[in-house]
Design a protein around this motif. Structure first.
Motif, PDB file in Angstrom:
ATOM      1  N   ARG A   1      47.708  32.425  32.247  1.00 54.36           N
ATOM      2  CA  ARG A   1      46.771  32.036  33.298  1.00 54.36           C
ATOM      3  C   ARG A   1      45.553  32.955  33.284  1.00 54.36           C
ATOM      4  O   ARG A   1      45.666  34.164  33.179  1.00 54.36           O
ATOM      5  CB  ARG A   1      47.458  32.144  34.660  1.00 54.36           C
ATOM      6  CG  ARG A   1      46.591  31.725  35.850  1.00 54.36           C
ATOM      7  CD  ARG A   1      47.252  32.017  37.187  1.00 54.36           C
ATOM      8  NE  ARG A   1      47.561  33.428  37.399  1.00 54.36           N
ATOM      9  CZ  ARG A   1      46.681  34.342  37.829  1.00 54.36           C
ATOM     10  NH1 ARG A   1      45.443  34.004  38.063  1.00 54.36           N
ATOM     11  NH2 ARG A   1      47.056  35.597  37.998  1.00 54.36           N
ATOM     12  N   LYS A   2      44.385  32.346  33.362  1.00 58.28           N
ATOM     13  CA  LYS A   2      43.161  33.134  33.433  1.00 58.28           C
ATOM     14  C   LYS A   2      43.128  33.925  34.737  1.00 58.28           C
ATOM     15  O   LYS A   2      43.586  33.451  35.775  1.00 58.28           O
ATOM     16  CB  LYS A   2      41.934  32.218  33.391  1.00 58.28           C
ATOM     17  CG  LYS A   2      41.642  31.665  32.033  1.00 58.28           C
ATOM     18  CD  LYS A   2      40.494  30.686  32.025  1.00 58.28           C
ATOM     19  CE  LYS A   2      39.249  31.199  32.646  1.00 58.28           C
ATOM     20  NZ  LYS A   2      38.099  30.319  32.480  1.00 58.28           N
ATOM     21  N   LYS A   3      42.605  35.116  34.679  1.00 54.97           N
ATOM     22  CA  LYS A   3      42.453  35.937  35.875  1.00 54.97           C
ATOM     23  C   LYS A   3      41.265  35.440  36.684  1.00 54.97           C
ATOM     24  O   LYS A   3      40.254  35.003  36.132  1.00 54.97           O
ATOM     25  CB  LYS A   3      42.217  37.399  35.505  1.00 54.97           C
ATOM     26  CG  LYS A   3      43.418  38.063  34.881  1.00 54.97           C
ATOM     27  CD  LYS A   3      43.116  39.527  34.576  1.00 54.97           C
ATOM     28  CE  LYS A   3      44.322  40.204  33.966  1.00 54.97           C
ATOM     29  NZ  LYS A   3      44.020  41.622  33.648  1.00 54.97           N
ATOM     30  N   SER A   4      41.380  35.560  37.982  1.00 62.22           N
ATOM     31  CA  SER A   4      40.270  35.185  38.866  1.00 62.22           C
ATOM     32  C   SER A   4      39.243  36.312  38.864  1.00 62.22           C
ATOM     33  O   SER A   4      39.522  37.439  38.436  1.00 62.22           O
ATOM     34  CB  SER A   4      40.778  34.969  40.286  1.00 62.22           C
ATOM     35  OG  SER A   4      41.182  36.212  40.842  1.00 62.22           O
TER      36      SER A   4
ATOM     37  N   GLU B   1      38.234  37.936  41.373  1.00 62.30           N
ATOM     38  CA  GLU B   1      38.757  38.998  42.239  1.00 62.30           C
ATOM     39  C   GLU B   1      39.751  39.882  41.494  1.00 62.30           C
ATOM     40  O   GLU B   1      39.758  41.097  41.648  1.00 62.30           O
ATOM     41  CB  GLU B   1      39.418  38.411  43.498  1.00 62.30           C
ATOM     42  CG  GLU B   1      38.454  37.714  44.452  1.00 62.30           C
ATOM     43  CD  GLU B   1      38.018  36.333  43.976  1.00 62.30           C
ATOM     44  OE1 GLU B   1      38.775  35.656  43.240  1.00 62.30           O
ATOM     45  OE2 GLU B   1      36.889  35.932  44.308  1.00 62.30           O
ATOM     46  N   GLU B   2      40.602  39.264  40.673  1.00 62.91           N
ATOM     47  CA  GLU B   2      41.583  40.029  39.900  1.00 62.91           C
ATOM     48  C   GLU B   2      40.922  40.924  38.856  1.00 62.91           C
ATOM     49  O   GLU B   2      41.457  41.973  38.497  1.00 62.91           O
ATOM     50  CB  GLU B   2      42.562  39.082  39.205  1.00 62.91           C
ATOM     51  CG  GLU B   2      43.529  38.399  40.141  1.00 62.91           C
ATOM     52  CD  GLU B   2      44.353  37.353  39.427  1.00 62.91           C
ATOM     53  OE1 GLU B   2      45.596  37.431  39.545  1.00 62.91           O
ATOM     54  OE2 GLU B   2      43.782  36.467  38.752  1.00 62.91           O
ATOM     55  N   LEU B   3      39.761  40.512  38.360  1.00 60.65           N
ATOM     56  CA  LEU B   3      39.058  41.320  37.366  1.00 60.65           C
ATOM     57  C   LEU B   3      38.475  42.587  37.990  1.00 60.65           C
ATOM     58  O   LEU B   3      38.250  43.571  37.286  1.00 60.65           O
ATOM     59  CB  LEU B   3      37.946  40.505  36.699  1.00 60.65           C
ATOM     60  CG  LEU B   3      38.427  39.361  35.800  1.00 60.65           C
ATOM     61  CD1 LEU B   3      37.243  38.530  35.324  1.00 60.65           C
ATOM     62  CD2 LEU B   3      39.212  39.897  34.627  1.00 60.65           C
ATOM     63  N   GLY B   4      38.223  42.555  39.295  1.00 66.82           N
ATOM     64  CA  GLY B   4      37.763  43.746  39.998  1.00 66.82           C
ATOM     65  C   GLY B   4      36.436  44.289  39.505  1.00 66.82           C
ATOM     66  O   GLY B   4      36.250  45.501  39.423  1.00 66.82           O
ATOM     67  N   ARG B   5      35.509  43.436  39.188  1.00 65.82           N
ATOM     68  CA  ARG B   5      34.208  43.868  38.692  1.00 65.82           C
ATOM     69  C   ARG B   5      33.378  44.483  39.805  1.00 65.82           C
ATOM     70  O   ARG B   5      33.470  44.092  40.969  1.00 65.82           O
ATOM     71  CB  ARG B   5      33.442  42.699  38.080  1.00 65.82           C
ATOM     72  CG  ARG B   5      34.135  42.058  36.898  1.00 65.82           C
ATOM     73  CD  ARG B   5      34.175  43.002  35.708  1.00 65.82           C
ATOM     74  NE  ARG B   5      34.720  42.321  34.550  1.00 65.82           N
ATOM     75  CZ  ARG B   5      35.647  42.807  33.769  1.00 65.82           C
ATOM     76  NH1 ARG B   5      36.162  43.976  34.007  1.00 65.82           N
ATOM     77  NH2 ARG B   5      36.085  42.131  32.754  1.00 65.82           N
TER      78      ARG B   5
END
Length: 177
Positions: free
Chosen positions: A4-7, A9-13
């Motif tokens: 599943r691709k990360k959202s 928000e999950e990437l935390g940029r």
């Protein structure tokens, strides 16, 4: 196994504002007469992705807010520190005088293969990339500390400047972190 691709928000940029204040790696890129604004925009994205200290845009290299830079940079012109300089050779001499090590990405008689390059410890590194047709000018090469070459095995003598920049930045960023 699902991938599943990360959202986002999950990437935390970081936001562009937070990124500007965040610590950068001691690596900058100098663009010597890059004629394609699309390549310049791609290099802005690379500079953002690896948290480079600065981009030096020299000579005929286009500067933001050129529409083709903005199209390929996807917002990186707002986060990456950059400046424009007319004379790349004079800038290289100034940077070296300020203590930076300057390496040109170019095929020369004395060039070091990228895989053998060792980034300087505790010294700012500036990588010079050159014009899509003519490469880095001889005057800039002569003013620099040396040259780095990406080993190639096909029929073409060079890679796209944005691709080559990405390869070098990926390699040296792993050496300075």
């Amino acid at each position: 196994m699902e991938h599943r691709k990360k959202s986002m928000e999950e990437l935390g940029r970081l936001s562009p504002e937070a990124f500007r204040e965040a610590k950068k790696i001691p690596v900058s890129v100098l663009l010597d007469d890059i004629r394609s604004a699309n390549n310049v925009g791609s290099i802005f994205r690379t500079a953002d992705g690896f948290a480079l200290a600065h981009l030096y845009l020299c000579g005929i290299t286009a500067t933001p807010p050129h529409r083709d830079i903005l199209k390929t940079a996807l917002g990186a012109t707002q986060s990456v520190s950059w400046s424009h300089h007319e004379d790349a050779e004079a800038l290289v001499k100034q940077l070296r005088g300020d203590g930076a090590q300057v390496q040109c990405l170019e095929q020369t008689e004395q060039s070091m293969l990228l895989r053998d390059f060792v980034a300087p410890a505790a010294q700012h590194l500036v990588i010079v990339v050159g014009n899509e047709v003519n490469g880095v000018s001889q005057a800039v090469i002569d003013a620099s500390d040396g040259t780095i070459e990406i080993e190639q095995f096909g029929t073409k003598h060079s890679l796209n400047v944005a691709v080559a920049t990405g390869m070098v930045v990926w390699r040296v960023s792993s050496l300075v972190r």
